[in-house]
Design a protein around this motif. Structure first.
Motif, PDB file in Angstrom:
ATOM      1  N   GLN A   1      -4.330  -0.919  -8.897  1.00 21.02           N
ATOM      2  CA  GLN A   1      -3.115  -1.712  -9.029  1.00 21.02           C
ATOM      3  C   GLN A   1      -2.511  -1.958  -7.639  1.00 21.02           C
ATOM      4  O   GLN A   1      -2.589  -1.089  -6.758  1.00 21.02           O
ATOM      5  N   PRO A   2      -1.926  -3.125  -7.416  1.00 28.08           N
ATOM      6  CA  PRO A   2      -1.314  -3.383  -6.102  1.00 28.08           C
ATOM      7  C   PRO A   2      -0.103  -2.477  -5.888  1.00 28.08           C
ATOM      8  O   PRO A   2       0.501  -1.992  -6.852  1.00 28.08           O
ATOM      9  N   PRO A   3       0.261  -2.202  -4.635  1.00 23.96           N
ATOM     10  CA  PRO A   3       1.416  -1.334  -4.361  1.00 23.96           C
ATOM     11  C   PRO A   3       2.705  -1.960  -4.871  1.00 23.96           C
ATOM     12  O   PRO A   3       2.822  -3.188  -4.988  1.00 23.96           O
ATOM     13  N   ALA A   4       3.673  -1.099  -5.145  1.00 22.03           N
ATOM     14  CA  ALA A   4       4.947  -1.562  -5.724  1.00 22.03           C
ATOM     15  C   ALA A   4       5.656  -2.557  -4.825  1.00 22.03           C
ATOM     16  O   ALA A   4       6.323  -3.481  -5.309  1.00 22.03           O
ATOM     17  N   ASP A   5       5.552  -2.378  -3.490  1.00 19.96           N
ATOM     18  CA  ASP A   5       6.268  -3.276  -2.577  1.00 19.96           C
ATOM     19  C   ASP A   5       5.430  -4.487  -2.172  1.00 19.96           C
ATOM     20  O   ASP A   5       5.781  -5.211  -1.242  1.00 19.96           O
ATOM     21  N   GLY A   6       4.313  -4.701  -2.876  1.00 20.97           N
ATOM     22  CA  GLY A   6       3.512  -5.892  -2.648  1.00 20.97           C
ATOM     23  C   GLY A   6       2.535  -5.770  -1.501  1.00 20.97           C
ATOM     24  O   GLY A   6       2.462  -4.747  -0.820  1.00 20.97           O
ATOM     25  N   ILE A   7       1.779  -6.829  -1.285  1.00 18.10           N
ATOM     26  CA  ILE A   7       0.754  -6.883  -0.238  1.00 18.10           C
ATOM     27  C   ILE A   7       1.242  -7.796   0.878  1.00 18.10           C
ATOM     28  O   ILE A   7       1.613  -8.951   0.634  1.00 18.10           O
ATOM     29  N   ALA A   8       1.246  -7.262   2.094  1.00 16.29           N
ATOM     30  CA  ALA A   8       1.721  -8.033   3.238  1.00 16.29           C
ATOM     31  C   ALA A   8       0.654  -8.988   3.749  1.00 16.29           C
ATOM     32  O   ALA A   8       0.963 -10.102   4.188  1.00 16.29           O
ATOM     33  N   THR A   9      -0.593  -8.543   3.711  1.00 17.50           N
ATOM     34  CA  THR A   9      -1.685  -9.400   4.188  1.00 17.50           C
ATOM     35  C   THR A   9      -2.970  -8.954   3.503  1.00 17.50           C
ATOM     36  O   THR A   9      -3.017  -7.913   2.845  1.00 17.50           O
ATOM     37  N   ALA A  10      -4.011  -9.729   3.665  1.00 23.64           N
ATOM     38  CA  ALA A  10      -5.305  -9.412   3.056  1.00 23.64           C
ATOM     39  C   ALA A  10      -6.411  -9.720   4.044  1.00 23.64           C
ATOM     40  O   ALA A  10      -6.287 -10.623   4.880  1.00 23.64           O
ATOM     41  N   ILE A  11      -7.466  -8.938   3.939  1.00 16.83           N
ATOM     42  CA  ILE A  11      -8.643  -9.110   4.798  1.00 16.83           C
ATOM     43  C   ILE A  11      -9.855  -9.244   3.888  1.00 16.83           C
ATOM     44  O   ILE A  11     -10.010  -8.474   2.932  1.00 16.83           O
ATOM     45  N   GLY A  12     -10.717 -10.201   4.172  1.00 14.19           N
ATOM     46  CA  GLY A  12     -11.931 -10.386   3.378  1.00 14.19           C
ATOM     47  C   GLY A  12     -13.172 -10.201   4.221  1.00 14.19           C
ATOM     48  O   GLY A  12     -13.178 -10.507   5.419  1.00 14.19           O
ATOM     49  N   GLY A  13     -14.204  -9.676   3.598  1.00 17.70           N
ATOM     50  CA  GLY A  13     -15.485  -9.514   4.289  1.00 17.70           C
ATOM     51  C   GLY A  13     -16.624  -9.723   3.304  1.00 17.70           C
ATOM     52  O   GLY A  13     -16.444  -9.601   2.094  1.00 17.70           O
TER      53      GLY A  13
ATOM     54  N   ILE B   1      -9.556  -6.716   0.838  1.00 16.42           N
ATOM     55  CA  ILE B   1      -8.711  -5.533   1.024  1.00 16.42           C
ATOM     56  C   ILE B   1      -7.259  -5.976   1.230  1.00 16.42           C
ATOM     57  O   ILE B   1      -6.978  -6.803   2.100  1.00 16.42           O
ATOM     58  N   GLY B   2      -6.372  -5.463   0.395  1.00 17.62           N
ATOM     59  CA  GLY B   2      -4.948  -5.751   0.563  1.00 17.62           C
ATOM     60  C   GLY B   2      -4.271  -4.725   1.450  1.00 17.62           C
ATOM     61  O   GLY B   2      -4.581  -3.540   1.365  1.00 17.62           O
ATOM     62  N   ILE B   3      -3.388  -5.162   2.334  1.00 22.23           N
ATOM     63  CA  ILE B   3      -2.657  -4.288   3.262  1.00 22.23           C
ATOM     64  C   ILE B   3      -1.172  -4.358   2.900  1.00 22.23           C
ATOM     65  O   ILE B   3      -0.593  -5.445   2.860  1.00 22.23           O
ATOM     66  N   ASP B   4      -0.569  -3.189   2.673  1.00 22.77           N
ATOM     67  CA  ASP B   4       0.862  -3.195   2.339  1.00 22.77           C
ATOM     68  C   ASP B   4       1.716  -3.233   3.610  1.00 22.77           C
ATOM     69  O   ASP B   4       1.182  -3.275   4.728  1.00 22.77           O
TER      70      ASP B   4
END
Length: 265
Positions: free
Chosen positions: A231-243, A257-260
């Motif tokens: 589940q995504p973090p409660a405060d949301g995702i600040a950015t995302a990285i794909g590979g 990958i989601g970064i909080d």
């Protein structure tokens, strides 16, 4: 004609005796699959006056694995001075007129254009599905038993053989064996496999027990939603990285990958 006795495991004997439309010998490494396949081909060539085909995954495997087994068994059965082996065309002809075509699955189209009474395919888990389909479509000679026999060690539950050849069904008999079922292997072979592969590991279960395990190859485990989806973090995702790993040999992987806000992935 003198009687010749060949030592075989229970699973090998079942494979040799099977008359199923498609029979599979699924086993661990060194469980005697290639030997059983070569003997099955010779028995079919002896019983039916038609063309059959013995198919390896590639030419090196045909030359290094299948042909030595064929020659070894042929020597034990006294066939070496009775058959004619045309090495240019890779076909063995017997005095009865029956023939064994020696082919590989590396170029699926090479399996076309021939009418067969039977076929034996070695290590089909290293074939493409297209080669498998082409071979099945060649079995139409009314003078033969019209059966196809396959031997292989499973290559994971993501592999096409898991969906097509894993369980017995109407027209398909699956015979399973482990490396330990081969009566000709020395004891230290099993000790080495246990030590180097690790008893109970995925690769040990595949290569020793001949099981389908939840991976194909040795790089990534099969996708498991309960493990790989969060589940995504409660405060949301600040950015995302794909590979991406294109996976020319092993499974391809696309990873996001989601970064909080605190830098946690």
């Amino acid at each position: 004609m003198p009687t010749v006795t060949l030592k075989a495991s229970d699973q090998q004997r079942r494979f040799l005796a099977s008359t199923a439309d498609t029979v599979v010998f699924q086993g661990g490494a060194r469980s005697g699959k290639t030997w059983a396949g070569a003997l099955k081909a010779l028995l079919l060539a002896h019983e039916y006056q038609c063309a059959g085909m013995l198919v390896a995954p590639s030419y090196p495997q045909l030359k290094q694995a299948m042909m030595p087994e064929l020659i070894g068994i042929g020597g034990e059965l006294g066939l070496l001075d009775k058959w004619t082996w045309n090495k240019a065309d890779n076909v063995i002809t017997f005095p009865s007129g029956s023939r064994i075509w020696l082919r590989t699955a590396s170029i699926p189209e090479s399996l076309l254009g021939v009418t067969l009474g039977w076929a034996v395919g070695d290590e089909v888990a290293l074939w493409s599905r297209q080669a498998y389909d082409y071979l099945q479509g060649r079995i139409s000679d009314p003078s033969g038993p019209r059966i196809v026999c396959f031997t292989f060690t499973p290559k994971g539950t993501a592999h096409w053989t898991y969906r097509s050849l894993a369980e017995s069904r109407d027209g398909l008999e699956v015979i399973r064996a482990t490396s330990r079922d081969n009566p000709t292997l020395p004891k230290d072979y099993h000790e080495r496999a246990d030590r180097e592969l690790g008893v109970g590991s995925l690769v040990w279960r595949q290569e020793v027990l001949g099981e389908y395990v939840a991976y194909e190859g040795l790089v990534y485990p099969e996708f498991d939603e309960t493990l790989h989806v969060k589940q995504p973090p409660a405060d949301g995702i600040a950015t995302a990285i794909g590979g991406i790993d294109w996976g020319w040999t092993n499974n391809g992987v696309a990873l996001v990958i989601g970064i909080d806000g605190e830098g946690n992935a």
